[in-house]
Design a protein around this motif. Sequence first.
Motif, PDB file in Angstrom:
ATOM      1  N   GLY A   9       0.837  -1.220   0.000  1.00 31.82           N
ATOM      2  CA  GLY A   9       0.000   0.000   0.000  1.00 31.82           C
ATOM      3  C   GLY A   9       0.860   1.253   0.000  1.00 31.82           C
ATOM      4  N   GLY A  10       0.333   2.319   0.546  1.00 29.52           N
ATOM      5  CA  GLY A  10       1.077   3.580   0.514  1.00 29.52           C
ATOM      6  C   GLY A  10       0.652   4.517   1.614  1.00 29.52           C
ATOM      7  N   LYS A  13      -2.932   5.256   2.855  1.00 35.30           N
ATOM      8  CA  LYS A  13      -3.573   4.127   3.543  1.00 35.30           C
ATOM      9  C   LYS A  13      -3.014   4.095   4.969  1.00 35.30           C
ATOM     10  CE  LYS A  13      -5.844   1.954   0.196  1.00 35.30           C
ATOM     11  NZ  LYS A  13      -6.980   1.040   0.272  1.00 35.30           N
ATOM     12  N   PHE A  58       2.964   2.192  -3.062  1.00 37.12           N
ATOM     13  CA  PHE A  58       3.126   3.544  -3.606  1.00 37.12           C
ATOM     14  C   PHE A  58       3.743   4.494  -2.587  1.00 37.12           C
ATOM     15  CE2 PHE A  58      -1.262   2.516  -2.654  1.00 37.12           C
ATOM     16  CZ  PHE A  58      -1.729   3.549  -1.851  1.00 37.12           C
ATOM     17  N   ALA A  88      -1.921   4.622  -6.690  1.00 35.94           N
ATOM     18  CA  ALA A  88      -2.533   3.430  -6.101  1.00 35.94           C
ATOM     19  C   ALA A  88      -3.280   2.680  -7.194  1.00 35.94           C
ATOM     20  CB  ALA A  88      -3.489   3.845  -4.988  1.00 35.94           C
TER      21      ALA A  88
END
Length: 288
Positions: A9-10, A13, A58, A88
Amino acid sequence: MLKAVILIGGPQKGTRFRPLSFEVPKPLFPVAGVAMLQHHIEACAKVPNMKEILLIGFYQPNEELNRFLFNAQQEFKISIRYLQEYAALGTGGGIYHFRDQIVSGSPEAFYVLNADVCSAFPLAEMLSFQKEHGEPNSFVILGTTANRKQSMNYGCIVENETTKEVLHYVEKPSTFVSDIINCGIYLFTPEIFQHIGAVFQKNQQDMLLYPYDGEEPTNGWHRAEAIRLEQDIFTALAGQGKLYVYKTLSFWSQIKSAGSAIYASRLYLNQYHTTHPERLATIKEGGA
Ligand code: GDD
């Protein structure tokens, strides 16, 4: 040979981890004394024939992540690389975008693991299960059972009790569907990219037919490459003789909040009695 992909994720999140996640990116948050991700890496590195672990997310590459990757490569003696998405792309879009990197070297299969889960990671068992269920190219979801109310917060799976085929898949249903839930741990063969590719093509056509007009598109995203494994792929594959569920009795839980990280720590600490007794405190002078 085999590979593994971990979906990390990034930055936008993991908001439920605030304020703790201001200090460390969520995948590096310590759980039972080591980074959340280290449990995944350790489990993947143990699988015979595992050649490479790819992290897809990301996050901007940063010093902490680089240091973690460097140390993990040294410790587990395996290639570990971070691949950064330009945006994303969802749980399916990221692996599709980097499919050339995943299939390079011709792995016969690869795992995909959500970073924010705590599990005994029965990866070798999933591989044996795959060989015994369905055609050689079948895909496997790791499942576990939850109570009726809890189940609706997860992907829900209806299985054929004899063949273990996934007959129906519904992501976070609003009414009860099944007590078998998706653990966010999968075993795919490179054939999965044909299925993701078909969704990608369809998204592209839809965008030509219905250009963005300010309305929310059906998948919620304005990019053909943004694809969700759960809603876009599993739901369509269910009942097609391709997707199977391996139900585990070993421990599993999600790590979505700081509170659930404490619960996950407890599960891993319990496992340390057999896997890592050296990580547990002993009664000695100056000890914990
Ligand atoms: N690289 C990348 N790109 N990773 C992503 C993206 C993305 O665009 N979106 C999510 N992820 C990662 C998250 O960091 C997390 O590790 C995992 O993918 C799943 O995240 P969510 O999309 O937030 O889904 P969820 O956690 O609510 O539900 C998923 O996991 C459950 C099990 O924990 C679903 O797969 C459920 O069906 C499942 O039960």
